[in-house]
Design a protein around this motif. Structure first.
Motif, PDB file in Angstrom:
ATOM      1  N   SER A 117       9.950  -2.657  13.229  1.00 35.50           N
ATOM      2  CA  SER A 117      10.196  -3.391  12.131  1.00 35.50           C
ATOM      3  C   SER A 117       9.196  -3.193  11.052  1.00 35.50           C
ATOM      4  O   SER A 117       9.161  -2.891   9.882  1.00 35.50           O
ATOM      5  N   SER A 118       7.880  -2.956  11.529  1.00 31.29           N
ATOM      6  CA  SER A 118       6.832  -2.401  10.464  1.00 31.29           C
ATOM      7  C   SER A 118       7.140  -0.958  10.022  1.00 31.29           C
ATOM      8  O   SER A 118       7.007  -0.897   8.719  1.00 31.29           O
ATOM      9  N   GLN A 119       7.829  -0.090  10.749  1.00 32.88           N
ATOM     10  CA  GLN A 119       8.020   1.289  10.399  1.00 32.88           C
ATOM     11  C   GLN A 119       9.113   0.966   9.584  1.00 32.88           C
ATOM     12  O   GLN A 119       9.172   1.762   8.396  1.00 32.88           O
ATOM     13  N   PHE A 120      10.172   0.375   9.699  1.00 30.22           N
ATOM     14  CA  PHE A 120      11.168   0.011   8.813  1.00 30.22           C
ATOM     15  C   PHE A 120      10.744  -0.387   7.518  1.00 30.22           C
ATOM     16  O   PHE A 120      11.020   0.021   6.286  1.00 30.22           O
ATOM     17  N   LEU A 121       9.616  -1.418   7.492  1.00 24.94           N
ATOM     18  CA  LEU A 121       9.207  -2.018   5.932  1.00 24.94           C
ATOM     19  C   LEU A 121       8.498  -0.525   5.402  1.00 24.94           C
ATOM     20  O   LEU A 121       8.603  -0.671   4.184  1.00 24.94           O
ATOM     21  N   LYS A 122       7.863   0.088   6.090  1.00 23.04           N
ATOM     22  CA  LYS A 122       7.081   1.092   5.435  1.00 23.04           C
ATOM     23  C   LYS A 122       7.964   2.104   5.042  1.00 23.04           C
ATOM     24  O   LYS A 122       7.735   2.657   3.728  1.00 23.04           O
ATOM     25  N   LEU A 123       9.003   2.697   5.725  1.00 25.41           N
ATOM     26  CA  LEU A 123       9.860   3.514   5.363  1.00 25.41           C
ATOM     27  C   LEU A 123      10.821   3.054   4.182  1.00 25.41           C
ATOM     28  O   LEU A 123      11.201   3.706   2.834  1.00 25.41           O
ATOM     29  N   GLY A 124      11.094   1.703   4.138  1.00 26.22           N
ATOM     30  CA  GLY A 124      11.863   0.870   2.922  1.00 26.22           C
ATOM     31  C   GLY A 124      11.024   1.104   1.586  1.00 26.22           C
ATOM     32  O   GLY A 124      11.531   1.397   0.832  1.00 26.22           O
ATOM     33  N   ARG A 144       0.905  -1.254   0.083  1.00 28.53           N
ATOM     34  CA  ARG A 144      -0.070  -0.066  -0.024  1.00 28.53           C
ATOM     35  C   ARG A 144       0.900   1.231  -0.078  1.00 28.53           C
ATOM     36  O   ARG A 144       0.640   2.175  -0.810  1.00 28.53           O
ATOM     37  N   GLU A 145       1.759   1.440   0.719  1.00 25.59           N
ATOM     38  CA  GLU A 145       2.918   2.377   0.772  1.00 25.59           C
ATOM     39  C   GLU A 145       3.287   2.545  -0.518  1.00 25.59           C
ATOM     40  O   GLU A 145       3.616   3.724  -1.089  1.00 25.59           O
ATOM     41  N   PHE A 146       4.083   1.557  -0.982  1.00 24.97           N
ATOM     42  CA  PHE A 146       4.697   1.418  -2.321  1.00 24.97           C
ATOM     43  C   PHE A 146       3.831   2.105  -3.361  1.00 24.97           C
ATOM     44  O   PHE A 146       4.033   2.853  -4.204  1.00 24.97           O
ATOM     45  N   PHE A 147       2.980   1.179  -3.739  1.00 21.54           N
ATOM     46  CA  PHE A 147       2.002   1.425  -4.944  1.00 21.54           C
ATOM     47  C   PHE A 147       1.140   2.726  -4.517  1.00 21.54           C
ATOM     48  O   PHE A 147       0.804   3.398  -5.629  1.00 21.54           O
ATOM     49  N   GLY A 148       0.636   2.744  -3.332  1.00 19.44           N
ATOM     50  CA  GLY A 148      -0.140   4.156  -3.054  1.00 19.44           C
ATOM     51  C   GLY A 148       0.694   5.564  -3.225  1.00 19.44           C
ATOM     52  O   GLY A 148       0.091   6.607  -3.660  1.00 19.44           O
ATOM     53  N   GLY A 149       2.106   5.487  -3.136  1.00 21.53           N
ATOM     54  CA  GLY A 149       2.716   6.519  -3.385  1.00 21.53           C
ATOM     55  C   GLY A 149       3.032   6.808  -4.831  1.00 21.53           C
ATOM     56  O   GLY A 149       2.851   8.255  -5.072  1.00 21.53           O
ATOM     57  N   ILE A 150       3.188   5.659  -5.658  1.00 28.27           N
ATOM     58  CA  ILE A 150       3.194   5.859  -7.011  1.00 28.27           C
ATOM     59  C   ILE A 150       1.888   6.522  -7.608  1.00 28.27           C
ATOM     60  O   ILE A 150       1.576   7.456  -8.389  1.00 28.27           O
ATOM     61  N   TYR A 151       0.779   5.801  -7.141  1.00 21.36           N
ATOM     62  CA  TYR A 151      -0.660   6.415  -7.420  1.00 21.36           C
ATOM     63  C   TYR A 151      -1.018   7.689  -7.144  1.00 21.36           C
ATOM     64  O   TYR A 151      -1.442   8.817  -7.991  1.00 21.36           O
ATOM     65  N   GLY A 152      -0.396   8.219  -5.831  1.00 17.33           N
ATOM     66  CA  GLY A 152      -0.728   9.756  -5.403  1.00 17.33           C
ATOM     67  C   GLY A 152       0.263  10.510  -6.279  1.00 17.33           C
ATOM     68  O   GLY A 152      -0.322  11.747  -6.685  1.00 17.33           O
ATOM     69  N   MET A 211       8.928   3.551   0.892  1.00 17.53           N
ATOM     70  CA  MET A 211       8.842   4.898   0.574  1.00 17.53           C
ATOM     71  C   MET A 211      10.296   5.128  -0.045  1.00 17.53           C
ATOM     72  O   MET A 211      10.165   5.934  -1.132  1.00 17.53           O
ATOM     73  N   LEU A 212      11.254   4.593   0.489  1.00 16.44           N
ATOM     74  CA  LEU A 212      12.617   4.861  -0.186  1.00 16.44           C
ATOM     75  C   LEU A 212      12.752   4.345  -1.496  1.00 16.44           C
ATOM     76  O   LEU A 212      13.092   5.021  -2.396  1.00 16.44           O
ATOM     77  N   ALA A 213      12.154   3.038  -1.832  1.00 17.84           N
ATOM     78  CA  ALA A 213      12.110   2.420  -2.950  1.00 17.84           C
ATOM     79  C   ALA A 213      11.397   3.146  -4.041  1.00 17.84           C
ATOM     80  O   ALA A 213      11.820   3.264  -5.273  1.00 17.84           O
ATOM     81  N   ARG A 214      10.149   3.928  -3.678  1.00 16.84           N
ATOM     82  CA  ARG A 214       9.450   4.470  -4.457  1.00 16.84           C
ATOM     83  C   ARG A 214      10.194   5.926  -4.705  1.00 16.84           C
ATOM     84  O   ARG A 214      10.201   6.226  -6.002  1.00 16.84           O
ATOM     85  N   GLN A 223      12.627   5.612  -7.474  1.00 17.16           N
ATOM     86  CA  GLN A 223      11.962   5.531  -8.801  1.00 17.16           C
ATOM     87  C   GLN A 223      11.852   7.358  -9.351  1.00 17.16           C
ATOM     88  O   GLN A 223      12.405   7.430 -10.422  1.00 17.16           O
ATOM     89  N   TYR A 224      11.433   7.976  -8.586  1.00 18.36           N
ATOM     90  CA  TYR A 224      11.223   9.252  -8.777  1.00 18.36           C
ATOM     91  C   TYR A 224      12.878   9.855  -9.032  1.00 18.36           C
ATOM     92  O   TYR A 224      12.852  10.798  -9.902  1.00 18.36           O
ATOM     93  N   MET A 225      13.819   9.453  -8.369  1.00 16.59           N
ATOM     94  CA  MET A 225      15.082  10.088  -8.511  1.00 16.59           C
ATOM     95  C   MET A 225      15.338   9.745 -10.042  1.00 16.59           C
ATOM     96  O   MET A 225      16.232  10.613 -10.644  1.00 16.59           O
ATOM     97  N   GLU A 226      15.060   8.802 -10.376  1.00 16.01           N
ATOM     98  CA  GLU A 226      15.427   8.422 -11.803  1.00 16.01           C
ATOM     99  C   GLU A 226      14.788   9.305 -13.079  1.00 16.01           C
ATOM    100  O   GLU A 226      15.183   9.458 -13.746  1.00 16.01           O
ATOM    101  N   ILE A 227      13.550   9.449 -12.598  1.00 22.88           N
ATOM    102  CA  ILE A 227      12.413  10.423 -13.521  1.00 22.88           C
ATOM    103  C   ILE A 227      13.043  11.828 -13.521  1.00 22.88           C
ATOM    104  O   ILE A 227      13.037  12.357 -14.526  1.00 22.88           O
TER     105      ILE A 227
END
Length: 190
Positions: A134-141, A12-20, A143-146, A149-153
């Protein structure tokens, strides 16, 4: 159960951020809405989130945590269907975007609160801090992966915010360390 909710949170964090990011581009470029109008529409979403937070306890008691989570997630996803129905920067389109905010943001808050509450209820007390971290770490991870992607764009758009975050983080760390030295009696001897 914890793995399933963690996987849901990460996706949700990863794809929701892309969608946003994409939906903002759609609203500005394709529909033609000005930033101020979009800000007011999103403010309605904030009010909806607050309403969802206030109603969460009552909804969870009435339907149970499982149905409340499923209903919140489904309504949050379904509310996104109003966005592509908007055509141009018209009052009808603004109404559809507001409808998406009203129906989706409160439902997403209902899901989020119940997801955290469930995780805390099923986790043994001695592990609670580790599981939440651990949950926050996964969520932030995610976010960083997303962000990568923006950094490359558009890498040029990352420098100023990245530098600002670095400076603010260093300033808070320095302030916190200074306060600790001043206020902690055991640090005065060092």
């Amino acid at each position: 159960m914890s793995r399933a909710t963690s996987a849901c949170m990460v996706s949700r964090e990863f794809f929701g951020g892309i969608y946003g990011a994409l939906v903002v581009l759609y609203m500005v470029r394709n529909l033609g809405f000005a930033a101020g109008i979009l800000g007011m529409i999103w403010a309605v979403g904030g009010i909806s989130s607050l309403t969802g937070a206030v109603a969460t306890e009552r909804m969870t008691r009435r339907f149970g945590i499982g149905l409340a989570m499923i209903g919140g997630m489904l309504l949050s996803c379904i509310s996104s269907a109003f966005i592509p129905l908007a055509q141009g920067a018209t009052i009808l389109s603004a109404g559809l975007l507001i409808l998406a905010q009203v129906s989706g943001d409160g439902a997403a808050t209902l899901y989020e609160i119940n997801q955290v509450s469930l995780r805390q209820a099923i986790t043994p007390q001695r592990l609670l801090g580790r599981v939440n971290a651990s949950s926050q770490f996964l969520k932030l991870g995610a976010m960083l992966a997303r962000a990568y992607q923006y950094m490359e764009i558009a890498p040029e758009q990352m420098y100023a915010p990245g530098l600002a975050i670095l400076v603010v983080s260093l300033a808070f760390n320095a302030l916190g360390e200074s306060l600790r030295i001043v206020l902690d009696p055991t640090m005065k001897d060092r």
